[in-house]
Design an enzyme around this catalytic site. Structure first.
Site, PDB file in Angstrom:
ATOM      1  N   ASP A 195       0.869  -1.182   0.000  1.00 33.06           N
ATOM      2  CA  ASP A 195       0.000   0.000   0.000  1.00 33.06           C
ATOM      3  C   ASP A 195       0.906   1.232   0.000  1.00 33.06           C
ATOM      4  OD1 ASP A 195      -2.220   1.786   0.683  1.00 33.06           O
ATOM      5  OD2 ASP A 195      -1.365   1.774   2.699  1.00 33.06           O
ATOM      6  N   ASP A 232      -0.312   5.115   0.851  1.00 32.54           N
ATOM      7  CA  ASP A 232      -0.605   6.135   1.869  1.00 32.54           C
ATOM      8  C   ASP A 232      -0.683   5.541   3.268  1.00 32.54           C
ATOM      9  OD1 ASP A 232      -2.476   7.376  -0.707  1.00 32.54           O
ATOM     10  OD2 ASP A 232      -1.013   8.649   0.298  1.00 32.54           O
TER      11      ASP A 232
HETATM   12  C1  XBP Z   1      -5.321   6.153   0.592  1.00 37.71           C
HETATM   13  C2  XBP Z   1      -6.440   6.859  -0.058  1.00 37.71           C
HETATM   14  C3  XBP Z   1      -6.158   7.917  -1.080  1.00 37.71           C
HETATM   15  C4  XBP Z   1      -5.488   9.133  -0.445  1.00 37.71           C
HETATM   16  C5  XBP Z   1      -5.733  10.383  -1.261  1.00 37.71           C
HETATM   17  O1  XBP Z   1      -4.850   5.288  -0.390  1.00 37.71           O
HETATM   18  O2  XBP Z   1      -7.577   6.528   0.213  1.00 37.71           O
HETATM   19  O3  XBP Z   1      -7.414   8.283  -1.603  1.00 37.71           O
HETATM   20  O4  XBP Z   1      -6.091   9.367   0.836  1.00 37.71           O
HETATM   21  O5  XBP Z   1      -5.240  10.175  -2.582  1.00 37.71           O
HETATM   22  P1  XBP Z   1      -3.966   3.969   0.015  1.00 37.71           P
HETATM   23  P2  XBP Z   1      -6.176  10.588  -3.816  1.00 37.71           P
HETATM   24  O6  XBP Z   1      -3.872   3.896   1.531  1.00 37.71           O
HETATM   25  O7  XBP Z   1      -4.719   2.809  -0.577  1.00 37.71           O
HETATM   26  O8  XBP Z   1      -2.627   4.216  -0.629  1.00 37.71           O
HETATM   27  O9  XBP Z   1      -6.700  11.970  -3.531  1.00 37.71           O
HETATM   28  O10 XBP Z   1      -5.274  10.532  -5.024  1.00 37.71           O
HETATM   29  O11 XBP Z   1      -7.270   9.552  -3.852  1.00 37.71           O
HETATM   30 MG    MG Z   2      -3.043   3.203   3.264  1.00 32.44          MG
END
Ligand code: XBP
Ligand code: MG
Length: 261
Positions: free
Chosen positions: A12, A14
């Protein structure tokens, strides 16, 4: 130790590869609100609640509807603000505002050194995920991501398992050949939904009790000499508190054994 059975690790982004939400995405959303002439602002606590909705545009849409806008107004605003936010966040990445979590690049190189394929499955937008991963790999010595699945590639975001199912298909491996690394309840559920055993490294916006479905939970990635707190390790794969290739291979093997029972 070899990676014979463990063929791929799917990361993952974020909250996992880097703490991007509180001081990254959230700040970008607020700047986009201001640039659009909107008085909306998301403080740290409010953003933690909003994060339950994966996908920035989807998060904005739900927020605008819950704030009283009509569905059409919410859709139009969400699209406009998210486009602006994404450009702001991409600039933050390109200017080096975000650094990986400690131990991430060591783990990536550790896995690459034993021939385990690296992949990404995120609900984030490809427009910023690409530059983010490029900058991350500049810090690594040999790691490369063979497959990168982003929110642009799937119809349903986490906790739907689509991103992981697509990553497995593009990797040409089965769920039993892979391990996922996540930070959040949505992410652990998405990996589990695709049949992939998951390591959880809770971050700013997740807590150990959020990730109970993971096969291993560490407070951090850990470093030799600087072990992480082991929060949940029922298979005893990471007694030293360091997430490395050996621990991931052992987790996959132990989980395969669970499946055989
Ligand atoms: C986390 C998310 C993303 C980010 C914002 O993604 O839900 O939407 O919060 O990025 P993950 P965007 O943990 O799966 O990496 O604004 O580009 O959606
Ligand atoms: Mg995440």
């Amino acid at each position: 130790m070899t990676g014979d059975d463990l063929r791929a690790v799917i990361f993952d982004v974020d909250g996992t590869l880097a703490e991007t939400e509180r001081d990254g995405h959230r700040v970008a959303f607020n700047r986009a609100f201001a640039d659009a002439g909107l008085s909306d602002r998301w403080d740290e606590d409010r953003y933690g609640q909003l994060l339950l909705t994966a996908g920035g545009r989807q998060r904005l849409h739900r927020y605008f509807v819950e704030s009283g806008r009509t569905e059409d107004e919410a859709a139009t605003l969400a699209s406009r603000v998210h486009t602006a936010k994404t450009a702001i966040f991409r600039d933050m990445i390109v200017t080096g505002a975000l650094t990986p979590r400690p131990g991430v690049t060591r783990l990536l190189d550790d896995l690459a050194a034993v021939g385990i394929t690296l992949a990404v499955a995120t609900t984030g937008s490809r427009e910023w995920v690409g530059p983010f991963l490029d900058r991350l790999l500049e810090r690594a010595s040999r790691a490369r991501f063979e497959v990168v699945v982003t929110g642009d590639d799937v119809a349903a975001r986490k906790p739907d398992p689509e991103a992981y199912a697509l990553a497995l298909a593009r990797l040409s491996v089965t769920s039993r050949d892979a391990v996922a690394v996540e930070d959040s309840a949505n992410g652990v559920r998405a990996a589990a939904g695709a049949g992939v055993v998951c390591v959880a490294v809770p971050g700013d916006y997740s807590a150990p009790e959020d990730v109970v479905g993971a096969g291993l939970v560490l407070a951090a990635f850990g470093e030799p000499g600087a072990p992480a707190v082991v929060l949940h390790d029922p298979h005893g794969v990471a007694p030293g508190g360091v997430l490395d290739a050996r621990a991931l291979c052992a987790l996959r093997a132990a989980s395969a054994g669970d499946l055989l029972r």
